[in-house]
Enzyme design. Structure first.
Site, PDB file in Angstrom:
ATOM      1  CB  CYS A 114      -0.991  -0.059   1.167  1.00  0.00           C
ATOM      2  SG  CYS A 114      -2.285   1.183   1.047  1.00  0.00           S
ATOM      3  CG  HIS A 209      -3.736  -3.263   3.265  1.00  0.00           C
ATOM      4  ND1 HIS A 209      -2.757  -2.794   4.118  1.00  0.00           N
ATOM      5  CD2 HIS A 209      -4.279  -2.178   2.666  1.00  0.00           C
ATOM      6  CE1 HIS A 209      -2.721  -1.476   4.060  1.00  0.00           C
ATOM      7  NE2 HIS A 209      -3.631  -1.064   3.183  1.00  0.00           N
ATOM      8  CD  GLU A 211      -1.615  -5.581   5.722  1.00  0.00           C
ATOM      9  OE1 GLU A 211      -1.181  -5.897   4.594  1.00  0.00           O
ATOM     10  OE2 GLU A 211      -2.145  -4.480   5.979  1.00  0.00           O
TER      11      GLU A 211
HETATM   12  N1  LIG Z   1      -1.231   7.141   0.378  1.00  0.00           N
HETATM   13  C1  LIG Z   1      -1.011   6.313   1.515  1.00  0.00           C
HETATM   14  C2  LIG Z   1      -1.433   4.895   1.234  1.00  0.00           C
HETATM   15  C3  LIG Z   1      -2.873   4.648   1.294  1.00  0.00           C
HETATM   16  C4  LIG Z   1      -3.674   5.525   0.418  1.00  0.00           C
HETATM   17  O1  LIG Z   1      -3.336   5.757  -0.743  1.00  0.00           O
HETATM   18  O2  LIG Z   1      -4.694   5.986   0.895  1.00  0.00           O
END
Ligand SMILES: NCCCC(=O)O
Length: 235
Positions: A114, A209, A211
């Site tokens: 992520c 994710h 995990e």
């Molecule tokens: N930018 C942080 C990772 C998660 C998101 O894109 O919201």
């Protein structure tokens, strides 16, 4: 043979409640180290340290997982801050970008998850889209959507078919960093996985994710690569 030791970067929180305490913490959800262990590795956490010590810290581990977390400061990819981009996590940004650079220098197997995938892209000169819709629904609740592997990539070798993945993000990879290729997309075209196509280097980022899933294929591949790696002297 000892299990490969996988370093995992941590979240940093100003205030965490546990027991009778409410204190600053460095933490990861248990799913991170449980997934490493399920994949045959041993896990160690890598909380922020002096960026200049990244190579020295990495010399003690066999592989690196760059965990999820807050938005990267757009200064790292030369963009003005979008109003929807979260507050900077400066200490994490500097530490994790230094770790990624050191891991790449040392040919260390690296999995970005992520935010970690986004940091991998930025560390190699890429940029991010600062806001997209549709990849999380409810604050604090994981969503699921399918991702499609790009044939011929390392990721497609591991997961050849479309797969449902747990997702929670509002930013995405825009311009790819140096040498990276896209190895999976969402149905809407969002970049969902990136990698270095060099067969000698195990470097992969996933926007979702793992995990929060029971599928160990990606993490098992990281641990296997860490097990056979010949350490490169650091310094
Ligand atoms: N930018 C942080 C990772 C998660 C998101 O894109 O919201």
């Amino acid at each position: 043979m000892p299990r490969p030791l996988i370093g995992i970067t941590t979240y940093v929180e100003d205030s965490t409640r546990y027991g009778v305490w409410d204190l600053p913490t460095s933490l990861v959800p248990t799913g991170y180290y449980e997934l490493v262990q399920a994949a045959g590795g041993a896990a160690v956490l890598l909380p922020p340290d002096e960026p200049g010590s990244a190579a020295e810290v990495l010399s003690r581990v066999d592989g690196l997982v760059v965990a999820g977390g807050p938005d990267l400061d757009p200064v790292h990819y030369g963009a003005a801050r979008d109003s929807r981009t979260g507050a900077p996590a400066t200490v994490r940004d500097h530490w994790e970008l230094a770790l990624i650079a050191a891991a790449l220098d040392a040919d260390m197997p690296l999995l970005g998850i992520c935010r970690g995938m986004q940091a991998l892209n930025v560390a190699l000169g890429g940029t991010l889209i600062q806001h997209i819709d549709g990849h999380f629904e409810t604050p604090g609740a994981t969503s699921w959507h399918p991702v499609r592997p790009v044939p011929g990539t390392r990721y497609a070798d591991l997961v050849p078919q479309e797969a449902q993945v747990p997702t929670y993000h509002h930013q995405a990879v825009d311009r790819l960093g140096r040498g990276l290729v896209v190895s999976a997309h969402a149905v809407d075209g969002t970049v969902e996985a990136i990698e270095l196509p060099d067969p000698e280097r195990w470097v992969l980022g996933v926007q979702w994710h793992p995990e929060r899933d029971t599928d160990t294929r990606v993490m098992s591949a990281l641990v296997e690569a860490a097990a056979v790696r010949t350490p490169v002297p650091v310094g």
